[in-house]
Design an enzyme around this catalytic site. Sequence first.
Site, PDB file in Angstrom:
ATOM      1  N   TRP A 245      71.397 -38.972  -8.439  1.00 14.78           N
ATOM      2  CA  TRP A 245      70.712 -39.824  -9.407  1.00 14.78           C
ATOM      3  C   TRP A 245      69.825 -38.969 -10.327  1.00 14.78           C
ATOM      4  CZ3 TRP A 245      66.753 -44.100  -7.537  1.00 14.78           C
ATOM      5  CH2 TRP A 245      66.496 -44.975  -8.596  1.00 14.78           C
TER       6      TRP A 245
ATOM      7  N   LYS B  64      70.449 -36.122   0.574  1.00 16.82           N
ATOM      8  CA  LYS B  64      70.561 -37.580   0.582  1.00 16.82           C
ATOM      9  C   LYS B  64      69.267 -38.299   0.192  1.00 16.82           C
ATOM     10  CE  LYS B  64      74.145 -37.982   1.035  1.00 16.82           C
ATOM     11  NZ  LYS B  64      75.048 -37.371  -0.009  1.00 16.82           N
TER      12      LYS B  64
ATOM     13  N   SER C  17      71.848 -42.202   5.548  1.00 17.45           N
ATOM     14  CA  SER C  17      72.697 -41.712   4.458  1.00 17.45           C
ATOM     15  C   SER C  17      73.360 -40.389   4.856  1.00 17.45           C
ATOM     16  CB  SER C  17      71.836 -41.538   3.202  1.00 17.45           C
ATOM     17  OG  SER C  17      72.617 -41.162   2.110  1.00 17.45           O
TER      18      SER C  17
ATOM     19  N   GLY D 101      68.473 -38.674  -3.173  1.00 12.45           N
ATOM     20  CA  GLY D 101      68.581 -39.150  -4.556  1.00 12.45           C
ATOM     21  C   GLY D 101      68.907 -38.044  -5.550  1.00 12.45           C
ATOM     22  N   THR D 102      69.479 -36.953  -5.059  1.00 11.71           N
ATOM     23  CA  THR D 102      69.793 -35.802  -5.908  1.00 11.71           C
ATOM     24  C   THR D 102      70.767 -36.176  -7.037  1.00 11.71           C
ATOM     25  OG1 THR D 102      69.794 -34.643  -3.799  1.00 11.71           O
ATOM     26  CG2 THR D 102      70.410 -33.367  -5.742  1.00 11.71           C
TER      27      THR D 102
ATOM     28  N   HIS E   5      68.466 -27.339  -2.380  1.00 13.80           N
ATOM     29  CA  HIS E   5      67.916 -28.049  -1.216  1.00 13.80           C
ATOM     30  C   HIS E   5      66.995 -27.121  -0.410  1.00 13.80           C
ATOM     31  CE1 HIS E   5      70.205 -31.687  -1.673  1.00 13.80           C
ATOM     32  NE2 HIS E   5      71.367 -31.149  -1.401  1.00 13.80           N
TER      33      HIS E   5
ATOM     34  N   ARG F  75      77.065 -44.526  -2.002  1.00 14.00           N
ATOM     35  CA  ARG F  75      77.368 -45.399  -0.869  1.00 14.00           C
ATOM     36  C   ARG F  75      76.787 -46.769  -1.195  1.00 14.00           C
ATOM     37  NH1 ARG F  75      75.417 -46.846   4.229  1.00 14.00           N
ATOM     38  NH2 ARG F  75      73.382 -46.035   3.583  1.00 14.00           N
ATOM     39  N   LYS F  76      75.491 -46.961  -0.883  1.00  6.66           N
ATOM     40  CA  LYS F  76      74.892 -48.271  -1.198  1.00  6.66           C
ATOM     41  C   LYS F  76      73.778 -48.149  -2.242  1.00  6.66           C
ATOM     42  CE  LYS F  76      75.650 -50.933   2.973  1.00  6.66           C
ATOM     43  NZ  LYS F  76      74.963 -51.586   4.102  1.00  6.66           N
ATOM     44  N   GLY F  77      73.051 -47.021  -2.178  1.00  9.05           N
ATOM     45  CA  GLY F  77      71.972 -46.830  -3.148  1.00  9.05           C
ATOM     46  C   GLY F  77      70.850 -47.846  -3.012  1.00  9.05           C
TER      47      GLY F  77
HETATM   48  P1  A3P Z   1      72.915 -44.161   0.464  1.00  9.00           P
HETATM   49  O1  A3P Z   1      73.791 -43.369   1.361  1.00  9.00           O
HETATM   50  O2  A3P Z   1      71.710 -44.718   1.163  1.00  9.00           O
HETATM   51  O3  A3P Z   1      73.629 -45.199  -0.312  1.00  9.00           O
HETATM   52  P2  A3P Z   1      72.069 -37.409  -2.719  1.00  9.00           P
HETATM   53  O4  A3P Z   1      72.473 -37.657  -4.127  1.00  9.00           O
HETATM   54  O5  A3P Z   1      70.767 -36.680  -2.583  1.00  9.00           O
HETATM   55  O6  A3P Z   1      73.172 -36.847  -1.936  1.00  9.00           O
HETATM   56  O7  A3P Z   1      71.734 -38.844  -2.108  1.00  9.00           O
HETATM   57  C1  A3P Z   1      72.750 -39.785  -1.908  1.00  9.00           C
HETATM   58  C2  A3P Z   1      72.120 -41.150  -1.800  1.00  9.00           C
HETATM   59  O8  A3P Z   1      71.695 -41.582  -3.100  1.00  9.00           O
HETATM   60  C3  A3P Z   1      73.109 -42.168  -1.317  1.00  9.00           C
HETATM   61  O9  A3P Z   1      72.322 -43.153  -0.641  1.00  9.00           O
HETATM   62  C4  A3P Z   1      73.673 -42.692  -2.627  1.00  9.00           C
HETATM   63  O10 A3P Z   1      74.310 -43.945  -2.511  1.00  9.00           O
HETATM   64  C5  A3P Z   1      72.411 -42.755  -3.457  1.00  9.00           C
HETATM   65  N1  A3P Z   1      72.665 -42.735  -4.895  1.00  9.00           N
HETATM   66  C6  A3P Z   1      73.616 -42.051  -5.566  1.00  9.00           C
HETATM   67  N2  A3P Z   1      73.513 -42.290  -6.874  1.00  9.00           N
HETATM   68  C7  A3P Z   1      72.498 -43.168  -7.038  1.00  9.00           C
HETATM   69  C8  A3P Z   1      71.924 -43.819  -8.185  1.00  9.00           C
HETATM   70  N3  A3P Z   1      72.399 -43.622  -9.403  1.00  9.00           N
HETATM   71  N4  A3P Z   1      70.870 -44.635  -7.967  1.00  9.00           N
HETATM   72  C9  A3P Z   1      70.386 -44.847  -6.731  1.00  9.00           C
HETATM   73  N5  A3P Z   1      70.892 -44.270  -5.615  1.00  9.00           N
HETATM   74  C10 A3P Z   1      71.927 -43.439  -5.769  1.00  9.00           C
END
Ligand code: A3P
Length: 343
Positions: A86, A81, A169, A83-84, A141, A297-299
């Site tokens: 992304w 959680k 998150s 930013g993977t 991870h 989710r919210k990002g």
């Molecule tokens: P939130 O739950 O705070 O919204 P991971 O990809 O490591 O599982 O992390 C997930 C988190 O990254 C979630 O955060 C998700 O909403 C956010 N996320 C996913 N895609 C994204 C993007 N393109 N830019 C920014 N945040 C992103």
Amino acid sequence: MSTPQSLPITMESKNDTRINKICQDHTHLIETLPKGNGWMVEHLYNYNGVWLNSYILKNFLLLNEYFKSQPSDIFLASFMKSGTTWLKALMFSTLNRDQYTFSNHHLLKNSPQSTFPYLDSECYPVTDFTNVRQPRLFHTHYPHRLLESFTVSCKIVYVCRDPKDVLISLWHFACKIRSKDLNPITLDEAFELFSQGVTDYGPFWDHVLSYWRASFGSPDMILFLKYEELKKQPVMELRKLAAFMGKPFTVDEEEKGVVQKIVDLCSFDNLSGLEVNKSGVDILGKLVEVEKKDFFRKGEIGDWKNYLDEKMAECIDRITEEKLRDSGLILGEFESIGTSRVD
Ligand code: A3P
């Protein structure tokens, strides 16, 4: 047009005996390890200071036996959680920018998870990545100490995030994919476990520090990124990422706005709004199924303020300060006191 890298070949059962032996060793090992409460499954096991679920631990043992890294491999490493999703989109579209047009891009029709494998859950039964196009991209991870036990001289992109946002998150994610046989996990429970370090791949702080310290020894081999900086200055961070992966943007590309186009393609608003990411499941490895929409989710930076009260936020900040003291690493924005949830 070449295909993305997520289509490895599963080796048929020629190594069955050896695999069975590893599975037996794993079963015995599990019986001896300290046990903690899991977030998605019932238990986590403390393996050499790292909390792992049983399945991910078994894969680690298999990877140690079978995975052959190549010097051209590039790993995306992260705590869950952080930013993977992304980074997967950014790394894939940057490296393969010659292969796609922006109007007909792989990511418009496929989820970011499809771009390259989540190695920790891919190897069971043993999967052969030898013929995957180079440079091979993998996501993991595992903390640095575990990753380096089965890889040699690979480049690593590490992304970290404010632990308070990671906690929130992760809690939301766990609520979505937690086994239905278990009682739901409350935020208070999640907070306690996170603070004690009991999370998948935790403790969080050891994870971040493992890559931070390793990046000092080999800055050319480990690029250390922060979610918050990516949010604030995505174009600058993407230039760094491209250069690190050996594919810097050319003057021509800069003039044509390619950097901004990749940033826009991979933005939260764009990816989360695509039909392909709104329904259906991603199958990570062979067993783990996650609804595609649950990766978005919210990002945002600082959503923790809507969930953690002042005491909770202070507690996480205190642990962060203690653990990171003298490391030179600063996480998050450190503006928590007085801006947290008021019940
Ligand atoms: P939130 O739950 O705070 O919204 P991971 O990809 O490591 O599982 O992390 C997930 C988190 O990254 C979630 O955060 C998700 O909403 C956010 N996320 C996913 N895609 C994204 C993007 N393109 N830019 C920014 N945040 C992103």
